[in-house]
Design a protein around this motif. Structure first.
Motif, short mmCIF file in Angstrom:
data_model
loop_
_atom_site.label_atom_id
_atom_site.label_comp_id
_atom_site.label_asym_id
_atom_site.label_seq_id
_atom_site.Cartn_x
_atom_site.Cartn_y
_atom_site.Cartn_z
N ALA A 21 45.50 -1.72 45.68
CA ALA A 21 44.42 -1.82 45.47
C ALA A 21 42.84 -2.03 45.59
N TYR A 22 42.59 -2.05 47.24
CA TYR A 22 41.75 -1.33 47.20
C TYR A 22 40.67 -0.92 47.31
N MET A 23 41.65 0.85 47.29
CA MET A 23 40.98 1.63 46.48
C MET A 23 40.70 1.63 45.24
N GLU A 24 41.21 1.22 44.41
CA GLU A 24 40.55 0.80 43.12
C GLU A 24 39.06 0.12 43.01
N GLU A 25 39.60 -1.39 43.54
CA GLU A 25 38.48 -1.61 44.04
C GLU A 25 36.85 -1.06 44.31
N THR A 26 37.34 -0.50 45.49
CA THR A 26 36.13 0.67 45.57
C THR A 26 35.61 1.47 44.79
N LEU A 27 36.84 2.13 44.41
CA LEU A 27 35.79 3.50 42.94
C LEU A 27 35.09 2.72 41.76
N VAL A 28 35.97 1.45 41.73
CA VAL A 28 35.02 0.75 40.81
C VAL A 28 34.27 -0.08 40.97
N ARG A 29 33.75 -0.45 42.41
CA ARG A 29 32.45 -1.04 42.72
C ARG A 29 31.53 0.00 43.16
N TYR A 30 31.57 1.62 43.13
CA TYR A 30 31.06 2.19 43.66
C TYR A 30 31.32 4.10 41.86
N PRO A 31 30.83 3.16 40.87
CA PRO A 31 31.48 3.94 39.61
C PRO A 31 30.67 5.25 39.49
N GLN A 32 29.23 4.90 39.96
CA GLN A 32 28.26 6.52 40.12
C GLN A 32 28.98 7.34 41.07
N VAL A 33 29.85 6.69 42.07
CA VAL A 33 30.32 7.85 42.86
C VAL A 33 32.17 8.27 42.50
N ALA A 34 32.69 7.83 42.01
CA ALA A 34 34.28 7.94 41.32
C ALA A 34 33.34 8.69 39.65
N ARG A 35 32.68 8.83 39.26
CA ARG A 35 31.94 10.19 38.82
C ARG A 35 32.00 11.18 38.82
N LEU A 36 31.28 10.94 40.01
CA LEU A 36 30.24 12.55 40.69
C LEU A 36 31.98 12.43 41.51
N LEU A 37 32.73 12.85 41.63
CA LEU A 37 34.48 12.77 42.07
C LEU A 37 35.27 13.62 41.40
N VAL A 38 34.91 13.16 39.84
CA VAL A 38 35.50 14.32 38.72
C VAL A 38 34.55 14.85 38.61
N ASP A 39 33.38 15.15 38.59
CA ASP A 39 32.44 16.18 38.02
C ASP A 39 32.63 17.21 39.45
N LEU A 40 32.55 16.67 40.57
CA LEU A 40 33.24 17.53 42.16
C LEU A 40 34.46 17.54 41.12
N PHE A 41 35.23 17.42 40.60
CA PHE A 41 36.73 17.95 40.88
C PHE A 41 36.28 19.03 39.95
N ASP A 42 35.81 18.81 38.81
CA ASP A 42 35.45 19.43 37.17
C ASP A 42 34.62 20.83 37.82
N ALA A 43 34.20 20.93 38.15
CA ALA A 43 33.18 22.21 38.87
C ALA A 43 33.71 22.84 39.47
N ARG A 44 34.51 22.05 40.63
CA ARG A 44 36.00 23.88 41.39
C ARG A 44 36.67 24.67 40.01
N PHE A 45 36.91 23.47 39.00
CA PHE A 45 38.09 23.55 38.75
C PHE A 45 38.31 24.23 36.62
N ASN A 46 37.47 23.98 36.56
CA ASN A 46 37.14 23.98 35.03
C ASN A 46 36.95 25.03 34.84
N PRO A 47 38.28 25.63 33.93
CA PRO A 47 38.59 27.11 33.84
C PRO A 47 37.08 27.32 32.77
N LYS A 48 36.68 26.58 31.80
CA LYS A 48 35.39 26.66 31.00
C LYS A 48 34.57 26.88 31.89
N ARG A 49 33.98 26.53 33.13
CA ARG A 49 33.45 26.67 33.50
C ARG A 49 31.95 28.02 33.60
N ALA A 50 30.95 28.10 34.40
CA ALA A 50 29.60 29.15 34.20
C ALA A 50 30.30 30.41 35.11
#
Length: 180
Positions: free
Chosen positions: A97-126
């Motif tokens: 619950a505390y981790m959920e609240e933290t990510l919701v409190r910092y949605p920009q960081v949550a979005r950036l974490l997803v972007d980091l994951f995508d940058a590392r693993f998306n097979p359609k990347r450049a």
């Protein structure tokens, strides 16, 4: 609905009857728990997340608030949830619950974490060089955003999520055959 970031203001049940069948409809009046930047942009992701939760394809918990708060899709939320549950298994001293609240409190960081994951693993990347540059840029953006985190515990949660994403060597996340 509340786990998706909505506050239920009222509920109006209705019954529709035919000779052979009765259908119940629940009509809810809701309000977003947090201000939304673009309701139209969030609509498709919200509807998909709701349908997946209803069908049992996605968990029904506070991580789903990230659909509206951070503009994430249900699978992106599931990925962050998976990393948080991994951290719980490793013995981090924070509750889900505390981790959920933290990510919701910092949605920009949550979005950036997803972007980091995508940058590392998306097979359609450049190219590999362009992907590495994108990953560096996202990493720098996360570090800058973390400077604004007031709580040491919340900082530890967000940095731990970043660290486990960076420690991941491979994933099947982008293999959607039969899942979507």
């Amino acid at each position: 609905l509340e786990n998706l970031g909505l506050r239920i203001l009222s509920e109006h049940p209705h019954e529709l009857r035919s000779e052979t069948r009765t259908i119940a409809i629940q009509d809810f009046i809701v309000q977003a728990q947090r201000p939304l930047l673009d309701l139209d942009a969030a609509r498709a992701d919200f509807e998909e997340a709701f349908a997946r939760i209803w069908a049992g394809d996605a968990e029904n918990d506070g991580f789903n608030k990230l659909v509206l708060a951070a503009g994430l899709g249900w699978r992106q939320v599931a990925m962050l949830r998976g990393y948080a549950k991994y951290l719980l298994q490793t013995g981090v001293p924070f509750s889900q619950a505390y981790m959920e609240e933290t990510l919701v409190r910092y949605p920009q960081v949550a979005r950036l974490l997803v972007d980091l994951f995508d940058a590392r693993f998306n097979p359609k990347r450049a190219s590999a060089a362009e992907a590495a540059e994108r990953e560096r840029n996202v990493d720098e953006a996360i570090n800058a955003a973390l400077e604004q985190v007031a709580s040491l515990d919340e900082d530890r949660i967000l940095r731990s999520l970043k660290a486990v994403i960076q420690a991941t060597l491979r994933t099947s996340f982008h293999q959607s055959k039969g899942r979507d």
